[in-house]
Design an enzyme around this catalytic site. Structure first.
Site: not given
Ligand SMILES: Nc1ncnc2c1ncn2[C@@H]1O[C@H](COP(=O)(O)OP(=O)(O)OP(=O)(O)O)[C@@H](O)[C@H]1O
Length: 719
Positions: A338, A395-396, A401, A495, A501, A684
């Site tokens: 989320p 995302g990746d 995980e 960020r 960035r 990663d």
């Protein structure tokens, strides 16, 4: 309420019936599959980003004069019997269609139930008196009327005996407590000669001859007509129109005596209408472009078959062609982060991906990550018998995980054999989706998920002293040290700048010529650039040959069980997890040490297994899913800034690897020993400790979903 502009009327009403050009959803499929998901994809498979996808908007109503989005198909058009007699215009709620090699082609246009129910009868009655009105003008106005609504009202549903959208969805959606998605009909909007490519078709099923299917030459009243359908493989084509099966009783009327009489009547009529074979009423659900995305739409078609195959099960045939080498009706565990994608991941999944998955009859369970690394625990605990796919709406970080969670299971070989791990791009870094689904658009990625083949990819096993004895870490994407690692991880404090960035960080470090001294030992697969090219072409060709063979094998099989599971023949076992080069062992004799003069002045060290590391960064253009090696890219921090500029500017095209200052090799394993104390590794995209890092390729360990069985084409062959 939205009315068509004159220009739209002209295009839709005049130009298409004149046959100047016919709109097509997409170009014919590429390679051997029909997974032609994006209209703008070409055969070379160039990467499609959301900007390109924007061009796919409205491609059902695309500019008929545009050569890029239209396709001429030379078939006779089903024009009314008399152009000047408006009574001859069929007032039908379905389109007539035929199957072509590329997709389902509309051969005769229907008029939507909604529009007819509300407007068109009165409208057409009025028009019928205007005997001097041309068919083309009328058609344009009819198109205009059909714009009024493409949804059936509940009253119309009752009247025409159609089920509600929610009843149509077989996909379960546990844990969500949410409403089920509905999707609208485009009856009446599909122009003659439109081809709906199989790559866009999500589902097909037989339907009743819905009440009200009549033209004004018909004698059967709307209230009387009710033929039924069967989803069985009935050899008797009549039965497919007249037999009601209990498994569809929630959707269709039980046919009584009266209806049987009508059915007989209806069958006579369909026989009369069809020269080649019996038409069947089939409802298809397909993905239609809307703005930057695709959304499911449905359409009832009367499909004729050539008389040479009168007993063909059309629904099965459509599904076979639409899921040529893909598993149908996937069982998916969706893991949503989320917090991914600046907290937009859930919304993106719900609005863009879920409707496509449900319309494809996938079953979906959803889990939300509640803490950092939660997806590791979810994957470690997941019931592998329940699912064939874990889709990470993130995302990746979440696929990383999940892969590591599966790796930590006692039954890990079984888990990696059973489950395909894939991504629905809802995060800020979506390299997996860009590389595997060829898009970072969530709705197109969902389509790709349902249409893709399962394929095995190599993983990279990372060992460092602080954790490897417990569990080494599996990396599917990349490891980096030096300029890139620092720019990726150490710019978290800015960020708010978004992706800029990272670029700013890289530029800053490069301009400073910051060095990251280390020792690097490598086991090469192809050291020099020429050898690398040979390796690349050899493995790429071998993989595409294998894909074609699998496709042919699948085509030879019949029935719904013909889905591609050939990857199952290629199962892994526990011994595939055994490290060849344990960290405790000395560096093997056949590894080479990279020149210390370079490694003491290292700028960028980057190893990877997927071509894209971000949507616009093709860092590893020679990466292949399962060539048993990873790509290594190294630069020297002493490279003059004037030479670094073309290197960095070539990252989007992947041409940086061609620059003489860039080392580019294929390797099987490496050990990197940092000689500094204040830096980090990024694996990663995750921060890893600054300790000696040893990595080796673990061939074909993980199943994922690849569009056309390959990564997005990087054009490396022609560089
Ligand atoms: N509920 C949560 N609370 C805190 N962290 C979480 C939570 N759920 C997931 N995470 C962590 O968020 C990290 C990033 O996840 P992901 O890659 O999906 O998102 P992203 O949008 O690409 O973010 P990033 O740009 O940070 O990589 C992962 O390390 C994951 O463990």
């Amino acid at each position: 309420m939205k009315f068509c502009s004159n220009e739209t009327k002209l295009k839709r009403g005049l130009l298409f019936p004149l046959g100047l050009s016919s709109p097509s959803l997409t170009e014919p499929s590429f390679d051997n599959s029909d997974t032609d998901l994006n209209q703008d994809s070409n055969r070379s498979g160039s990467f499609i980003d959301s900007r390109t996808l924007a061009k796919t908007d409205n491609d059902l109503h695309t500019d008929p004069l545009s050569s890029t989005t239209t396709k001429n198909i030379h078939v006779p058009m089903n024009l009314p019997r008399s152009l000047n007699n408006l009574k001859s215009i069929k007032i039908r709620d379905f389109n007539e269609a035929t199957l072509t090699d590329d997709g389902i082609m509309i051969t005769s246009q229907g008029i939507s139930l909604a529009s007819r129910a509300s407007n068109s009868e009165a409208f057409l009655e009025g028009q019928n008196n205007a005997s001097d009105t041309s068919f083309f003008e009328t058609e344009s106005l009819v198109s205009c009327v059909t714009c009024l609504s493409d949804n059936y009202s509940s009253e119309q549903r009752d009247r025409f005996n159609l089920s509600s959208p929610s009843k149509r969805l077989s996909g379960s959606s546990n844990n969500l407590g949410d409403h089920e998605a509905s999707y609208a009909s485009v009856a009446g909007q599909m122009l003659v000669n439109t081809v709906i490519p199989y790559g866009r078709i999500l589902h097909a099923e037989y339907v009743n001859n819905p009440k009200g299917y009549l033209d004004n030459t018909d004698t059967v009243k709307a209230s009387d007509t009710s033929s039924s359908h069967s989803s069985s493989n009935s050899k008797d084509s009549d039965n497919q129109v007249t037999t009601t099966t209990t498994d569809h009783k929630d959707r269709f009327l039980t046919v009584g005596r009266k209806n049987n009489e009508v059915n007989a009547n209806a069958n006579d009529k369909t026989k009369k209408r069809s020269k080649n074979g019996e038409p069947k009423f089939v409802e298809i659900t397909f993905a239609k472009p809307r703005r930057h995305d695709i959304v499911p739409k449905r359409l009832i078609l009367s499909i004729s078959f050539p008389s040479s195959s009168p007993n063909m099960d059309i629904v099965e045939e459509i599904l076979k062609r639409s899921y040529k080498n893909a598993r149908r009706q996937r069982s998916i565990l969706v893991i949503i982060n989320p917090f991914g994608g600046k907290r937009k991941a859930k919304k993106l999944f719900m609005s863009k991906c879920k409707p496509i998955l449900l319309a494809s009859k996938c079953s979906i369970d959803t889990a939300y990550t509640k803490y950092n690394k939660h997806a590791v625990d979810i994957a470690r605990e997941v019931d592998i018998d329940k699912y064939d796919t874990i889709a990470c709406a993130s995302g990746d970080g979440i696929p990383y995980e999940v892969i590591n969670g599966l790796f930590q299971r006692p039954d890990r070989a079984e888990a990696f054999n059973k489950l395909a791990v894939t991504q629905l791009p809802c995060g800020s870094g979506n390299a997996m989706s860009v590389s595997c689904h060829w898009t970072n658009n969530p709705s197109y990625a969902a389509l790709c998920l349902v249409k893709s083949v399962e394929a095995r990819i190599d993983l990279m096993c990372c060992s460092q002293p602080s954790y490897y004895k417990e569990f080494p870490r599996l990396s599917f994407l990349s490891q980096t040290y030096g300029v890139i690692a620092e720019s990726d991880i150490n710019t978290e404090f800015i960020r708010w700048m978004g992706p800029a960035r990272f670029e700013l960080g890289v530029a800053f470090n490069v301009l400073q010529r910051k060095k990251y001294p280390c020792e690097i030992y490598v086991k090469y697969a192809a050291k020099l650039k020429n050898d690398l090219k040979v390796h690349y072409l050899e493995h790429k060709n071998r993989a595409s040959l294998r894909f074609e063979n699998e496709l042919e094998r699948n085509q030879d099989h019949d029935g719904p069980e013909s889905d591609s599971h050939s990857v199952d023949a290629d199962k892994i076992t526990e011994k595939d997890f055994k490290l060849k080069y344990p960290l405790d062992d000395p560096v093997p004799a056949d590894w080479e040490r990279i020149d210390p003069n370079l490694t003491d002045n290292l700028g960028i060290f980057y190893t990877g297994k997927m071509p894209y590391i971000a949507a616009d960064t093709k860092f590893f253009p020679a990466a292949l899913p399962a060539d048993g090696s990873m790509d290594l890219v190294i630069t020297d921090a002493r490279t003059p800034v004037t030479r670094m500029a073309p290197i960095l500017l070539g990252l989007d095209k992947g041409s940086h690897v061609l620059q003489p200052e860039v080392i580019h090799s294929k390797i099987l394993a490496y050990r990197l020993v940092p000689k500094i104390t204040n830096s980090l590794f990024s694996v990663d995209g995750e921060k890893f400790p600054l300790e000696p890092l040893q990595v080796e390729v673990m061939p074909r360990l993980c199943k994922t979903l690849l569009r056309n069985g390959s990564y997005v084409d990087t054009d490396f062959d022609s560089m």
